[in-house]
Design a protein around this motif. Structure first.
Motif, mmCIF file in Angstrom:
data_model
loop_
_atom_site.group_PDB
_atom_site.id
_atom_site.type_symbol
_atom_site.label_atom_id
_atom_site.label_comp_id
_atom_site.label_asym_id
_atom_site.label_seq_id
_atom_site.Cartn_x
_atom_site.Cartn_y
_atom_site.Cartn_z
ATOM 1 N N LEU A 1 47.120 34.667 33.781
ATOM 2 C CA LEU A 1 47.955 33.996 34.787
ATOM 3 C C LEU A 1 48.978 34.957 35.378
ATOM 4 C CD1 LEU A 1 48.741 31.440 36.275
ATOM 5 C CD2 LEU A 1 50.198 30.820 34.327
ATOM 6 N N LEU A 2 49.559 35.818 34.552
ATOM 7 C CA LEU A 2 50.511 36.805 35.072
ATOM 8 C C LEU A 2 49.839 37.737 36.071
ATOM 9 C CD1 LEU A 2 52.476 37.755 31.823
ATOM 10 C CD2 LEU A 2 53.285 36.370 33.753
ATOM 11 N N ARG A 3 48.646 38.180 35.749
ATOM 12 C CA ARG A 3 47.910 39.063 36.675
ATOM 13 C C ARG A 3 47.559 38.323 37.958
ATOM 14 N NH1 ARG A 3 44.471 43.803 34.737
ATOM 15 N NH2 ARG A 3 45.412 44.485 32.790
ATOM 16 N N LEU A 4 47.201 37.056 37.837
ATOM 17 C CA LEU A 4 46.835 36.271 39.014
ATOM 18 C C LEU A 4 48.047 36.058 39.914
ATOM 19 C CD1 LEU A 4 44.645 34.715 40.470
ATOM 20 C CD2 LEU A 4 45.158 32.736 39.045
ATOM 21 N N GLU A 5 49.197 35.803 39.318
ATOM 22 C CA GLU A 5 50.420 35.633 40.110
ATOM 23 C C GLU A 5 50.779 36.922 40.836
ATOM 24 O OE1 GLU A 5 53.023 34.234 37.070
ATOM 25 O OE2 GLU A 5 52.538 32.111 37.446
ATOM 26 N N GLU A 6 50.509 38.062 40.218
ATOM 27 C CA GLU A 6 50.738 39.352 40.875
ATOM 28 C C GLU A 6 49.841 39.480 42.116
ATOM 29 O OE1 GLU A 6 50.516 44.162 39.864
ATOM 30 O OE2 GLU A 6 49.803 42.686 38.413
ATOM 31 N N ALA A 7 48.583 39.068 41.989
ATOM 32 C CA ALA A 7 47.671 39.108 43.139
ATOM 33 C C ALA A 7 48.136 38.165 44.233
ATOM 34 C CB ALA A 7 46.257 38.753 42.692
ATOM 35 N N LEU A 8 48.650 36.998 43.851
ATOM 36 C CA LEU A 8 49.112 36.023 44.848
ATOM 37 C C LEU A 8 50.337 36.513 45.604
ATOM 38 C CD1 LEU A 8 48.507 32.676 42.972
ATOM 39 C CD2 LEU A 8 47.684 33.235 45.274
ATOM 40 N N ARG A 9 51.146 37.324 44.957
ATOM 41 C CA ARG A 9 52.297 37.875 45.677
ATOM 42 C C ARG A 9 51.845 38.767 46.825
ATOM 43 N NH1 ARG A 9 54.693 37.802 40.444
ATOM 44 N NH2 ARG A 9 54.014 39.929 39.963
ATOM 45 N N LEU A 10 50.697 39.419 46.661
ATOM 46 C CA LEU A 10 50.161 40.256 47.733
ATOM 47 C C LEU A 10 49.466 39.436 48.814
ATOM 48 C CD1 LEU A 10 48.680 43.308 45.796
ATOM 49 C CD2 LEU A 10 50.628 43.326 47.360
ATOM 50 N N ASP A 11 48.812 38.349 48.403
ATOM 51 C CA ASP A 11 48.078 37.525 49.359
ATOM 52 C C ASP A 11 48.303 36.053 49.019
ATOM 53 O OD1 ASP A 11 46.429 36.478 51.249
ATOM 54 O OD2 ASP A 11 44.591 37.460 50.577
ATOM 55 N N PRO A 12 49.479 35.513 49.359
ATOM 56 C CA PRO A 12 49.823 34.143 48.950
ATOM 57 C C PRO A 12 48.990 33.064 49.632
ATOM 58 C CG PRO A 12 51.500 35.056 50.406
ATOM 59 C CD PRO A 12 50.583 36.177 50.075
ATOM 60 N N ARG A 13 48.269 33.415 50.688
ATOM 61 C CA ARG A 13 47.485 32.401 51.409
ATOM 62 C C ARG A 13 46.028 32.337 50.951
ATOM 63 N NH1 ARG A 13 48.806 34.000 57.523
ATOM 64 N NH2 ARG A 13 48.315 36.035 56.604
ATOM 65 N N ASP A 14 45.656 33.156 49.975
ATOM 66 C CA ASP A 14 44.273 33.155 49.492
ATOM 67 C C ASP A 14 43.996 31.850 48.735
ATOM 68 O OD1 ASP A 14 41.926 33.568 47.825
ATOM 69 O OD2 ASP A 14 42.069 35.691 48.340
ATOM 70 N N ALA A 15 43.169 30.972 49.335
ATOM 71 C CA ALA A 15 42.919 29.651 48.758
ATOM 72 C C ALA A 15 42.210 29.746 47.414
ATOM 73 C CB ALA A 15 42.096 28.804 49.735
ATOM 74 N N ARG A 16 41.307 30.722 47.276
ATOM 75 C CA ARG A 16 40.562 30.862 46.019
ATOM 76 C C ARG A 16 41.492 31.264 44.876
ATOM 77 N NH1 ARG A 16 37.047 34.759 43.807
ATOM 78 N NH2 ARG A 16 37.709 36.235 45.386
ATOM 79 N N LEU A 17 42.437 32.188 45.161
ATOM 80 C CA LEU A 17 43.396 32.582 44.140
ATOM 81 C C LEU A 17 44.306 31.417 43.772
ATOM 82 C CD1 LEU A 17 44.437 36.160 45.338
ATOM 83 C CD2 LEU A 17 42.855 35.579 43.495
ATOM 84 N N ARG A 18 44.686 30.612 44.781
ATOM 85 C CA ARG A 18 45.534 29.449 44.523
ATOM 86 C C ARG A 18 44.820 28.447 43.614
ATOM 87 N NH1 ARG A 18 50.785 30.037 44.762
ATOM 88 N NH2 ARG A 18 51.504 30.966 46.701
#
Length: 274
Positions: free
Chosen positions: A242-259
């Motif tokens: 989850l920590l790694r995923l949140e790091e990815a979301l900070r770079l691309d917060p609009r990515d629906a798949r990551l969300r």
């Protein structure tokens, strides 16, 4: 069976019937569903049951009377999930059996219906199911041909490896993807595909190594970050994933798949909490 004909179901599926519209009608509808992740077909089976087989609600072949639960089964030599239901069709009581057969990132859905009043149709459907075969998809055959026609080139090898992995052959995908990495080491997407092939074939540490190298070549690439998430999940560390995923979301917060993945991981952590 001889005499059955193709029908247009209005939704782009392959649909066939014995040509009758009322009493004695029997049908087959087949569809390949792109699931996006390897699975056992249970999610698609539950969705079909909850959306298309609601008791009392009419569907294409009749009103649902009763629905059974998911059953582990086998079709065409492949593991599957099966659902049985009873309908009230145009010609009276109707049997329905739906099969969900996973194959890599795809799930085949085959739905048979036949009339309760004509028991011999049950034997016809049994023969149809016994004759089901899962051949190599055309796209995978094309990818093999391109890799053979243009040997030693990263692009065709990468596409072959990706096709093999997506169609449920991750162990076979490792060699062409590893060769593509050697030919084009800076291509991050190839390294991500290689990591996924390792994970999906059960080679966790090799996959984590490939994911770490993808991150070296693409430090801000969300695909490489996602590979790192898969590494932590494969190791059983959901919190770190989850920590790694949140790091990815900070770079691309609009990515629906990551969300969506973030929501699933948070739900998993909440369920596991005491």
């Amino acid at each position: 069976p001889e005499g059955w004909r193709r029908e247009d179901d209005g939704q782009g599926r392959r649909a066939f019937s014995n040509g009758l519209t009322g009493l004695g009608r029997a049908t087959l509808a087949a569809e390949a569903i792109e699931a996006g992740e390897p699975g056992d077909g249970s999610a698609q089976a539950r969705h079909f049951r909850d959306e298309a087989l609601v008791p009392g609600v009419a569907g294409p072949e009749g009103r649902t009377v009763s629905v059974g639960g998911l059953e582990p089964a086998s079709l065409g030599g492949r593991p599957a999930q099966r659902i049985r239901a009873e309908l009230e069709g145009a010609g009276g009581p109707t049997h329905l059996v739906a099969w969900f057969v996973p194959r890599g990132e795809w799930v085949y859905r085959l739905v048979f219906t036949w009339p309760h009043a004509y028991a011999s149709y049950g034997r016809v459907v049994e023969r149809m199911m016994a004759d089901v075969r899962f051949e190599e998809p055309a796209g995978l055959r094309v990818a093999r041909a391109r890799a053979l026609l243009v040997p030693g080139v990263a692009g065709p090898l990468r596409e072959l490896g990706r096709a093999l992995r997506r169609w449920g052959l991750p162990a076979d995908a490792v060699e062409p993807l590893a060769s593509a990495v050697r030919l084009a080491p800076a291509h991050v997407d190839t390294r991500v595909e290689l990591a996924r092939a390792f994970f999906e074939s059960g080679q966790v540490e090799e996959g984590c190594h490939a994911a770490a190298e993808a991150r070296v070549y693409g430090p801000s690439d969300t695909g490489a970050m996602e590979a790192g998430v898969r590494c932590e999940l494969a190791r059983g560390d959901t919190a770190q994933a989850l920590l790694r995923l949140e790091e990815a979301l900070r770079l691309d917060p609009r990515d629906a798949r990551l969300r969506a993945a973030e929501g699933a991981l948070k739900a998993a952590l909440e369920t596991a909490a005491p």
